[in-house]
Scaffold this motif. Structure first.
Motif, PDB file in Angstrom:
ATOM      1  N   PHE A 107      54.794  -1.806  22.909  1.00  0.00           N
ATOM      2  CA  PHE A 107      54.526  -1.500  21.502  1.00  0.00           C
ATOM      3  C   PHE A 107      55.699  -0.738  20.874  1.00  0.00           C
ATOM      4  O   PHE A 107      55.952  -0.859  19.678  1.00  0.00           O
ATOM      5  N   ILE A 108      56.450   0.027  21.686  1.00  0.00           N
ATOM      6  CA  ILE A 108      57.657   0.680  21.181  1.00  0.00           C
ATOM      7  C   ILE A 108      58.668  -0.386  20.761  1.00  0.00           C
ATOM      8  O   ILE A 108      59.289  -0.300  19.692  1.00  0.00           O
ATOM      9  N   ARG A 109      58.827  -1.378  21.598  1.00  0.00           N
ATOM     10  CA  ARG A 109      59.763  -2.457  21.292  1.00  0.00           C
ATOM     11  C   ARG A 109      59.379  -3.149  19.989  1.00  0.00           C
ATOM     12  O   ARG A 109      60.231  -3.417  19.140  1.00  0.00           O
ATOM     13  N   GLU A 110      58.085  -3.404  19.793  1.00  0.00           N
ATOM     14  CA  GLU A 110      57.634  -4.067  18.564  1.00  0.00           C
ATOM     15  C   GLU A 110      57.926  -3.211  17.346  1.00  0.00           C
ATOM     16  O   GLU A 110      58.413  -3.706  16.323  1.00  0.00           O
TER      17      GLU A 110
ATOM     18  N   LEU B 264      64.897   4.939  22.367  1.00  0.00           N
ATOM     19  CA  LEU B 264      64.309   4.002  21.417  1.00  0.00           C
ATOM     20  C   LEU B 264      62.994   4.549  20.867  1.00  0.00           C
ATOM     21  O   LEU B 264      62.711   4.438  19.679  1.00  0.00           O
ATOM     22  N   LEU B 265      62.211   5.157  21.752  1.00  0.00           N
ATOM     23  CA  LEU B 265      60.974   5.813  21.319  1.00  0.00           C
ATOM     24  C   LEU B 265      61.268   6.892  20.285  1.00  0.00           C
ATOM     25  O   LEU B 265      60.599   6.988  19.245  1.00  0.00           O
TER      26      LEU B 265
ATOM     27  N   ASP C 232      52.809   9.925  23.529  1.00  0.00           N
ATOM     28  CA  ASP C 232      51.568   9.856  24.299  1.00  0.00           C
ATOM     29  C   ASP C 232      51.088   8.411  24.431  1.00  0.00           C
ATOM     30  O   ASP C 232      50.568   8.013  25.486  1.00  0.00           O
ATOM     31  N   ARG C 233      51.243   7.634  23.385  1.00  0.00           N
ATOM     32  CA  ARG C 233      50.843   6.233  23.472  1.00  0.00           C
ATOM     33  C   ARG C 233      51.740   5.480  24.458  1.00  0.00           C
ATOM     34  O   ARG C 233      51.265   4.626  25.221  1.00  0.00           O
ATOM     35  N   TYR C 234      53.015   5.795  24.457  1.00  0.00           N
ATOM     36  CA  TYR C 234      53.933   5.169  25.413  1.00  0.00           C
ATOM     37  C   TYR C 234      53.513   5.472  26.844  1.00  0.00           C
ATOM     38  O   TYR C 234      53.524   4.582  27.711  1.00  0.00           O
ATOM     39  N   LEU C 235      53.143   6.712  27.116  1.00  0.00           N
ATOM     40  CA  LEU C 235      52.724   7.074  28.474  1.00  0.00           C
ATOM     41  C   LEU C 235      51.449   6.336  28.869  1.00  0.00           C
ATOM     42  O   LEU C 235      51.246   6.033  30.050  1.00  0.00           O
TER      43      LEU C 235
ATOM     44  N   LEU D  93      56.358  11.963  16.745  1.00  0.00           N
ATOM     45  CA  LEU D  93      56.922  11.859  18.087  1.00  0.00           C
ATOM     46  C   LEU D  93      55.859  12.061  19.155  1.00  0.00           C
ATOM     47  O   LEU D  93      55.816  11.325  20.147  1.00  0.00           O
ATOM     48  N   GLU D  94      54.997  13.055  18.972  1.00  0.00           N
ATOM     49  CA  GLU D  94      53.969  13.302  19.979  1.00  0.00           C
ATOM     50  C   GLU D  94      53.006  12.126  20.089  1.00  0.00           C
ATOM     51  O   GLU D  94      52.641  11.693  21.195  1.00  0.00           O
TER      52      GLU D  94
END
Length: 340
Positions: A277-280, A166-167, A268-271, A263-264
């Motif tokens: 926030f990915i889901r949003e 999804l990311l 990095d924000r996901y980590l 992508l980077e």
């Protein structure tokens, strides 16, 4: 100063810097002395590299007392073409480029097992045996698309690995939109569509054990400049290309760079922040929410209204009997008048 033999890191660095200088001074002369100073190589070695580039299809004019200028560059997604546009810390900083290969996924898996760093990229002009989900083949004609595999080493548990598909769909979509401005929508879990037709597929494969992820390979296939009239009949009605939708040819190297940058940033924000926030972002650009869909799973079919994602990345479907989470399925719905 002398260059090392062809294929060494020093020589590749010199070649990359030379092409970057020519690109950044496109259609302007830059002296051999200035190139030698900036690149860090003798003028004789510069001439040798210029001759090699000419053999590869670059048109470079040489003029006494003026130097060299780039007149024409072939449509290639080799590292030296991508790097002048790339502004990342890790993604794409190490690349393996193949004019043709059975599959970038196969090479990426081998490289990852050998210890390739996070962000290492395998990219090809053509795939002979491109792979999609569920063992499907991916049509990858030469020099018409972007066929690449990115190596990740996320410090996450195996239970969260589904987040990465999804990311990836969000990050790739952001990069494509940044370059083209096209109305690209996400189809759960891994496809990108324009007006209901597939323009990009993402394949996520991982290796791990117990609760540990060893590495993840993000396979990304994008139809960029393909002539859809030359596609097999079973593809024409369900797929499209960026060039067809944009009405003009897309230069591929800056598109690769934009995708890697997006992508980077999102990875990095996901980590740092987790999946919310990915889901949003995914839900903002999904093309199927609030639509009646059919999800075909190994246990059977589920028909209902697509609602949202849960924290595990499953698609929640409202049926006549309640809310059903779907973790893996083939999804069908009427997107832009086309079954997708």
């Amino acid at each position: 100063m002398l260059c090392w033999r062809k294929g060494t890191k020093l020589e590749k660095s010199i070649r990359n810097e030379l092409i970057s200088l020519l690109i950044n001074n496109y259609d302007q002369f830059i002296s051999g002395e200035e190139i030698s100073r900036r690149v860090g190589c003798s003028r004789a070695a510069i001439w040798k590299h210029i001759e090699e580039l000419r053999h590869e299809g670059y048109e470079i004019e040489a003029r006494p007392r003026s130097g060299y200028r780039l007149i024409y560059r072939p449509d290639r997604i080799a590292p030296e073409e991508i790097l002048p546009y790339l502004h990342t810390d890790r993604f794409g900083r190490e690349m393996r480029y193949e004019p043709t290969t059975p599959s970038t996924q196969v090479i990426a898996h081998q490289w990852a097992r050998e210890g390739a760093p996070e962000g290492a990229l395998v990219i090809a002009e053509e795939q002979k045996q491109g792979r999609g989900r569920l063992g499907r083949t991916w049509h990858s004609p030469p020099q018409t698309g972007i066929w690449m595999s990115l190596i990740l080493r996320p410090p996450i548990p195996l239970t969260d690995a589904s987040h990465l598909t999804l990311l990836a769909s969000v990050g790739v979509r952001e990069g494509m939109y940044r370059v083209t401005g096209l109305p690209i929508r996400i189809k759960w879990p891994n496809d990108l569509l324009i007006d209901g037709k597939k323009v990009c597929g993402i394949l996520t494969e991982l290796r791990g054990e117990q609760d540990r992820v060893h590495y993840v390979i993000l396979g990304i296939g994008i139809n960029v400049n393909a002539d859809v009239n030359q596609w097999p009949d079973d593809i024409k009605d369900v797929a499209t290309s960026l060039a067809k939708e944009k009405g003009t040819k897309i230069h591929r190297p800056p598109l690769v760079a934009a995708i890697l940058e997006e992508l980077e940033q999102i990875y990095d924000r996901y980590l740092r922040e987790g999946f919310s926030f990915i889901r949003e972002k995914w839900e903002e650009t999904a093309g199927m929410l609030s639509q009646t869909i059919t999800a075909r799973t190994t246990q059977g079919s589920v028909t209902g209204v697509a609602m949202r994602l849960n924290e595990q990345g499953a698609l929640l479907i409202r049926t006549a009997t309640g809310i059903t989470p779907v973790y893996s399925a083939e999804v069908e719905w009427d997107a832009g008048g086309n079954r997708s």
